[in-house]
Enzyme design. Structure first.
Site, mmCIF file in Angstrom:
data_model
loop_
_atom_site.group_PDB
_atom_site.id
_atom_site.type_symbol
_atom_site.label_atom_id
_atom_site.label_comp_id
_atom_site.label_asym_id
_atom_site.label_seq_id
_atom_site.Cartn_x
_atom_site.Cartn_y
_atom_site.Cartn_z
ATOM 1 N N ARG A 61 49.779 -31.080 41.677
ATOM 2 C CA ARG A 61 49.730 -31.321 40.228
ATOM 3 C C ARG A 61 48.360 -31.854 39.816
ATOM 4 N NH1 ARG A 61 51.288 -35.966 38.732
ATOM 5 N NH2 ARG A 61 53.276 -36.000 39.820
ATOM 6 N N ASP B 44 40.755 -22.506 18.492
ATOM 7 C CA ASP B 44 41.647 -21.652 19.267
ATOM 8 C C ASP B 44 41.021 -20.255 19.266
ATOM 9 O OD1 ASP B 44 43.621 -19.904 20.161
ATOM 10 O OD2 ASP B 44 45.260 -21.076 19.297
ATOM 11 N N LYS C 148 47.346 -14.294 26.807
ATOM 12 C CA LYS C 148 46.900 -13.129 26.044
ATOM 13 C C LYS C 148 45.721 -12.453 26.757
ATOM 14 C CE LYS C 148 50.066 -14.998 23.474
ATOM 15 N NZ LYS C 148 49.775 -15.965 22.430
ATOM 16 N N TYR D 88 48.568 -20.355 14.565
ATOM 17 C CA TYR D 88 49.649 -19.803 15.378
ATOM 18 C C TYR D 88 50.951 -20.568 15.082
ATOM 19 C CZ TYR D 88 52.324 -18.715 19.574
ATOM 20 O OH TYR D 88 53.306 -18.325 20.435
HETATM 21 C C1 LIG Z 1 50.238 -17.237 21.989
HETATM 22 C C2 LIG Z 1 49.321 -18.151 21.265
HETATM 23 C C3 LIG Z 1 49.379 -19.540 21.461
HETATM 24 C C4 LIG Z 1 50.427 -20.198 22.337
HETATM 25 O O1 LIG Z 1 50.254 -19.842 23.668
HETATM 26 P P1 LIG Z 1 51.474 -19.754 24.732
HETATM 27 O O2 LIG Z 1 50.745 -19.384 25.973
HETATM 28 O O3 LIG Z 1 52.419 -18.714 24.234
HETATM 29 O O4 LIG Z 1 52.097 -21.103 24.770
HETATM 30 C C5 LIG Z 1 48.465 -20.342 20.790
HETATM 31 N N1 LIG Z 1 47.546 -19.800 19.949
HETATM 32 C C6 LIG Z 1 47.478 -18.470 19.727
HETATM 33 C C7 LIG Z 1 46.454 -17.951 18.782
HETATM 34 C C8 LIG Z 1 48.354 -17.606 20.376
HETATM 35 O O5 LIG Z 1 48.280 -16.295 20.140
#
Ligand SMILES: *Cc1c(COP(=O)(O)O)cnc(C)c1O
Length: 415
Positions: A65, A189, A214, A117
Site C-alpha cells: 500500500r 482535470d 480513460k 465530471y
Molecule cells: C471518468 C472521469 C473521472 C472519474 O474517474 P474514474 O476513474 O471513473 O473514477 C473524473 N474526471 C473525468 C473528466 C472523467 O472522465
C-alpha cells in the site's frame, strides 16, 4: 526500481526531459530488470517485502500500500508525460479527487467550473460538504474568479478543460495568474485530452489529475487515477494521504495501465484525427444543429485550443445536437454500427452516449440545460478505428435517426 546494482550489463536508459513524448512514453519508468535483464518489468504481486533486520528492508519496499515497484514505475512515467517532478496513482479518478479534497482543512472553500465530471460534482456537493469544505460553481470562471475568491478561505480552484460533455475550454494561465496572486492552488482535470494533447502544469496549474481509466490506460480494462505536480510540499501531503486513505491501485492494474501508456501518443493522435473527420462530417450535415469540438475553427474557444493543445489538436471527444430531439438522439445511438452505446471514453474503441439520460442524468434538467446539455445532445468518444469508417457510420446513423422509425430495442445491428 533501484538502479544500485546492475549484474547484467544494461546500458543506462534513464530518459531525460530532452526526450520527446513518444520516447518518454515508451521508456520513462521502464528500466530493464537489474537482475534478469527482462525488458518488460515483472508484476510484483507480493504485498510485503522481507527485511534483514528490524526496520531494514532488503530493498526500498516494505508493504505494497505504501509503495510497490509497479506503481512506482507507472508514477514515474505519468510524471514524465505531464512534465511533473512527481506523480501519484490512485484506485480511480474519483479516489484521486477525494484525496486532493481530503487534503483541505475543514472550513476551506473551493471554486470549480460548473460543468465538471458528474462524479466530481457529486463528491464536491455530497462528500466534501460533509467534512466542511464548500464548493462554489462558476459557468465562466475566467470572468468570475476574482469575485468568487474568499480571502483566507479559498484554497483551491478546480478546472476541467475541455469540459464534459460540452467541450468548452478554460484558459488555464488566466485563472492560475489570479489564483496565485492569492496563494490558491489550481487543479486541472486533464482526462479528456490526455498528457499528449495538453500539459496543464506548463500553463500554470499546480496539480493535474487524470482518470487513468480513460486515455492513459486506453483499453477500457483498468479503473485507475493519477495526480501529477512539481511541489515537494504537495507531494508530502498527497503521498501521506495516498498511504493513509489507502485508495491505491493494484500492482497488476499499474502494470496494465503502464503498458497502455506506452502507446498513448499513437492512440491520442489517431483519436484526434478521427474526431476531426467526424466533427467535420457532422458540421456539414443538415441533420445536425451544432457541433462542439475544440478542433474546429467554429469552436468558440478555438483560440484557447491553439494556445493550450499540442498543434491545436481537438482530442478524441466531441458532442453534437441532433435534429429531432431526444428520440432522434436515442435512435442515433442505436443505429451506429461501429460506435458502441456505452458510458466512458478514451479507449481504442469508439463509443456513443446521450449525456442527458446517461452520464449526466443526475443533474436537474434546468441546471443541465443551462450548461448546454440538452436532451438532443449526443456525445462521441472516437477510438482508433479508421476515420473513413467512423465518418460513414455516423452519417448512416444520422439518416436512420432523423428520418427513420424508432428501432425496436433488442437488436441494434452490432456484432
Ligand atoms: C471518468 C472521469 C473521472 C472519474 O474517474 P474514474 O476513474 O471513473 O473514477 C473524473 N474526471 C473525468 C473528466 C472523467 O472522465
Amino acid at each position: 526500481m533501484t538502479h544500485a546494482h546492475h549484474p547484467i550489463d544494461t546500458p543506462p536508459r534513464a530518459p531525460s526531459p530532452v526526450h520527446r513524448f513518444g520516447t518518454l512514453a515508451v521508456h520513462a519508468g521502464s528500466p530493464h530488470d537489474p537482475v534478469t535483464g527482462a525488458v518488460i518489468e515483472a508484476i510484483s504481486l507480493s504485498t510485503t517485502f522481507a527485511q534483514t533486520a528490524v526496520g531494514q528492508p532488503v530493498g526500498q519496499y516494505e508493504y505494497t500500500r505504501s509503495a510497490n515497484p509497479n506503481r512506482d514505475n507507472f508514477e514515474k512515467a505519468v510524471a514524465a508525460l505531464e512534465h511533473a517532478r512527481f506523480a501519484l496513482a490512485f484506485s480511480s479518478g474519483s479516489a484521486t479527487t477525494a484525496n486532493i479534497l481530503q487534503s483541505l482543512a475543514a472550513g476551506s472553500h473551493v471554486v470549480s467550473v460548473s460543468d465538471v465530471y458528474g462524479g466530481t460534482h457529486r463528491y464536491f456537493t455530497k462528500v466534501a460538504a460533509a467534512h466542511g469544505v464548500q464548493v462554489t460553481f462558476s459557468p465562466s470562471i475566467e470572468l468570475d474568479i476574482r469575485e468568487l475568491i474568499r480571502p483566507d478561505e479559498t484554497k483551491l480552484i478546480w478546472i476541467e478543460s475541455p469540459s464534459n460533455p460540452t467541450l468548452s475550454l478554460v484558459d488555464i494561465r488566466a485563472v492560475a495568474t489570479v489564483a496565485h496572486q492569492h496563494g490558491i492552488l489550481v487543479v486541472v482535470d486533464n482526462t479528456f485530452l490526455s498528457p499528449y494533447v495538453q500539459n496543464p502544469l506548463d500553463h500554470g496549474a499546480d496539480i493535474v489529475v487524470h482518470s487513468v481509466t480513460k486515455y492513459i490506460n486506453g483499453h477500457s480494462d483498468v479503473l485507475m487515477g493519477a495526480a501529477a505536480f512539481n511541489s515537494p510540499a504537495i507531494h508530502d501531503r498527497l503521498s501521506f494521504l495516498q498511504n493513509a486513505i489507502g485508495a491505491v491501485p493494484s500492482a497488476f492494474d499499474c502494470w496494465l495501465a503502464h503498458r497502455g501508456l506506452k502507446t498513448l501518443h499513437l492512440r491520442a493522435r489517431e483519436a484526434s484525427t478521427n474526431a476531426t473527420a467526424v466533427a467535420r462530417a457532422l458540421e456539414a450535415s443538415p441533420h445536425v444543429v451544432s457541433v462542439n469540438y475544440p478542433g474546429l475553427n467554429s469552436h468558440p474557444h478555438r483560440a484557447i485550443a491553439l494556445k493550450q493543445h499540442r498543434n491545436g489538436m481537438g482530442g478524441g471527444m466531441l458532442s453534437f445536437r441532433i435534429r429531432g430531439g431526444q428520440a432522434a438522439a436515442e435512435r442515433f445511438c442505436q443505429a451506429t454500427q461501429i460506435f458502441t452505446l456505452a458510458e466512458s471514453l478514451g479507449g481504442v474503441e469508439s463509443l456513443v452516449e446521450v449525456p442527458s439520460s446517461m452520464t449526466h442524468a443526475g443533474i436537474p434538467q434546468e441546471q443541465r440545460e443551462a450548461a448546454g446539455v440538452f436532451e438532443d445532445l449526443v456525445r462521441l468518444s472516437c477510438g482508433i478505428e479508421d476515420a473513413e469508417d467512423l465518418r460513414a457510420d455516423v452519417l448512416q446513423a444520422l439518416e436512420k435517426a432523423v428520418v427513420g422509425p424508432k428501432i425496436t430495442n433488442g437488436w441494434n445491428g452490432r456484432a
